[in-house]
Design a protein around this motif. Structure first.
Motif, mmCIF file in Angstrom:
data_model
loop_
_atom_site.group_PDB
_atom_site.id
_atom_site.type_symbol
_atom_site.label_atom_id
_atom_site.label_comp_id
_atom_site.label_asym_id
_atom_site.label_seq_id
_atom_site.Cartn_x
_atom_site.Cartn_y
_atom_site.Cartn_z
ATOM 1 N N TYR A 101 78.300 5.362 -48.513
ATOM 2 C CA TYR A 101 78.291 4.965 -47.105
ATOM 3 C C TYR A 101 79.740 4.848 -46.608
ATOM 4 O O TYR A 101 80.687 4.942 -47.408
ATOM 5 C CB TYR A 101 77.498 3.673 -46.896
ATOM 6 N N ARG A 107 71.467 -5.818 -46.065
ATOM 7 C CA ARG A 107 71.983 -4.957 -44.989
ATOM 8 C C ARG A 107 71.373 -3.569 -45.128
ATOM 9 O O ARG A 107 71.112 -3.128 -46.233
ATOM 10 C CB ARG A 107 73.496 -4.810 -45.098
ATOM 11 N N THR A 108 71.180 -2.924 -43.993
ATOM 12 C CA THR A 108 70.681 -1.546 -44.042
ATOM 13 C C THR A 108 71.870 -0.622 -43.874
ATOM 14 O O THR A 108 72.489 -0.579 -42.814
ATOM 15 C CB THR A 108 69.651 -1.307 -42.923
ATOM 16 N N ARG A 109 72.193 0.072 -44.938
ATOM 17 C CA ARG A 109 73.357 0.959 -44.894
ATOM 18 C C ARG A 109 72.915 2.405 -44.698
ATOM 19 O O ARG A 109 71.815 2.775 -45.092
ATOM 20 C CB ARG A 109 74.141 0.865 -46.196
ATOM 21 N N VAL A 110 73.823 3.197 -44.130
ATOM 22 C CA VAL A 110 73.546 4.630 -43.961
ATOM 23 C C VAL A 110 74.294 5.372 -45.064
ATOM 24 O O VAL A 110 75.528 5.386 -45.073
ATOM 25 C CB VAL A 110 73.983 5.122 -42.565
ATOM 26 N N ARG A 113 68.776 5.794 -44.650
ATOM 27 C CA ARG A 113 69.029 4.351 -44.573
ATOM 28 C C ARG A 113 68.508 3.692 -45.830
ATOM 29 O O ARG A 113 67.435 4.052 -46.317
ATOM 30 C CB ARG A 113 68.328 3.752 -43.356
ATOM 31 N N SER A 156 71.633 12.135 -44.175
ATOM 32 C CA SER A 156 71.795 10.679 -44.319
ATOM 33 C C SER A 156 70.451 10.022 -44.512
ATOM 34 O O SER A 156 69.416 10.584 -44.148
ATOM 35 C CB SER A 156 72.481 10.114 -43.082
ATOM 36 N N TYR A 172 82.028 2.651 -45.538
ATOM 37 C CA TYR A 172 83.039 1.754 -46.110
ATOM 38 C C TYR A 172 83.468 2.215 -47.496
ATOM 39 O O TYR A 172 84.657 2.218 -47.835
ATOM 40 C CB TYR A 172 82.460 0.337 -46.169
ATOM 41 N N TYR A 176 75.246 8.818 -47.099
ATOM 42 C CA TYR A 176 75.384 10.251 -46.843
ATOM 43 C C TYR A 176 75.405 11.005 -48.167
ATOM 44 O O TYR A 176 75.957 10.514 -49.160
ATOM 45 C CB TYR A 176 76.688 10.541 -46.094
#
Lengths: 141, 114
Positions: free
Chosen positions: B27, B73-76, B67, B65, B29, B78
Motif C-alpha cells: 500500500y 484500517r481498510t488499506r488499498v 481493499r 488494487s 505508505y 496494489y
C-alpha cells in the motif's frame, strides 16, 4: 499543527478535473498515510502532538499532489476529457431524469406519502360531512 | 529512426513502483518507505508523486488494487498485472539503455569523438 484538511484536498482535486472516484480514494489513502505517519512517530517515542506535527510536515504541501494529479490526463473525469460530449449528454440526461425524480422520491418515501394521503382523505371526508350536515339543516329548517 | 526517451525521466517513479510491486503487493505508505530503502535513500518519492502515479498505473491496466482490512484500517493494496509486468520489462530495458549511454558519455574524454 492541525491535521491536514483532506476534505479540502478532495475538493481541490475535483476542481482540477480529477475523476470523483480517484479523488475520493486518494483522500482515503492520504488519511491512512497520515495516520500511519502519526503511528510511526508515536512508536518512535514522540508525543501524540509532536507525532501529528511531524506527520503533517512529512506530508508537506498537498497542493503538489493536486498539481501532479491534475497534470495526468488519465486521472481526469470523462467530462473534463470530453467537454463537448458532456455538455450534450448532461442536459439530455437531466431532462430525462426530471419526470423520474418525483416518482423515485415517491417510491422511496411511500409510507409517508400513504400516511399523508390518508390524512388528506380523512380531512376531505370530515369537511364533506360538515357541508352535507349544513346543507341538510338548511333544507329542513 | 534513433530511439528517443522523452518520457524516461518522468517514468522513474513508475519503474520503481512496478519493480517493488512485482515482488509483492503493497500500500502507499509501505511503498514510500520501500522506495527510500531499496534506493539507499538516493530517491525519495513523496506522497504527491506516488499516489497520482499509482492511480495512473491502475487506470492504464498496469496495476490492480484491492481493499484489505488490516489492524482496524481498510488499506488499498496494489499489485502488478501481466500488462504491468510487460511495462516493467520495457521500462527496465529503457533504463539500462539510457544508463549505458550516459556511462559511455561520462567515460569518454570530452571531444574524443570529434
Amino acid at each position: 499543527m492541525p491535521a491536514p484538511d483532506f476534505g479540502a484536498l478532495e475538493q481541490r482535486l475535483l476542481l482540477a478535473g480529477t475523476a470523483p472516484a480517484v479523488a475520493s480514494r486518494m483522500r482515503e489513502e492520504l488519511e491512512d498515510h497520515y495516520a500511519d505517519l502519526v503511528d510511526a512517530g508515536c512508536a518512535e517515542g514522540q508525543s501524540a502532538e509532536s507525532a501529528r506535527h511531524a506527520a503533517a510536515a512529512l506530508l508537506g504541501d498537498l497542493e503538489l499532489l493536486v498539481q501532479v494529479a491534475g497534470g495526468r490526463p488519465e486521472l481526469k473525469s470523462w467530462a473534463w476529457r470530453w467537454p463537448r460530449l458532456a455538455s450534450t449528454v448532461y442536459p439530455v440526461a437531466f431532462v430525462l431524469a426530471l419526470p423520474v425524480v418525483p416518482i423515485a422520491a415517491g417510491v422511496a418515501h411511500a409510507p409517508a406519502i400513504f400516511r399523508w394521503a390518508g390524512c388528506a382523505l380523512a380531512g376531505a371526508l370530515v369537511t364533506a360531512a360538515i357541508f352535507l350536515g349544513l346543507q341538510l339543516a338548511i333544507l329542513f329548517s | 529512426m534513433a530511439q528517443t526517451n522523452p518520457p524516461f525521466m518522468s517514468g522513474v517513479p513508475e519503474l520503481l513502483l512496478l519493480r517493488l510491486l512485482d515482488q509483492r503487493e503493497m500500500y502507499g505508505y509501505e511503498l514510500v518507505r520501500s522506495v527510500r530503502e531499496v534506493t539507499g535513500e538516493a530517491i525519495s518519492l513523496g506522497e504527491g508523486v506516488i499516489y497520482p502515479a499509482l492511480h495512473a498505473l491502475e487506470r492504464n491496466g498496469s496495476l490492480k488494487s484491492r481493499r484489505k482490512a488490516v489492524g482496524g484500517r481498510t488499506r488499498v493494496y496494489y499489485s502488478v498485472t501481466s500488462r504491468g509486468q510487460a511495462r516493467l520489462g520495457k521500462l527496465a530495458d529503457e533504463w539500462r539503455r539510457v544508463r549505458a549511454g550516459v556511462d559511455v558519455a561520462l567515460e569518454e574524454p570530452v571531444g574524443a569523438g570529434a
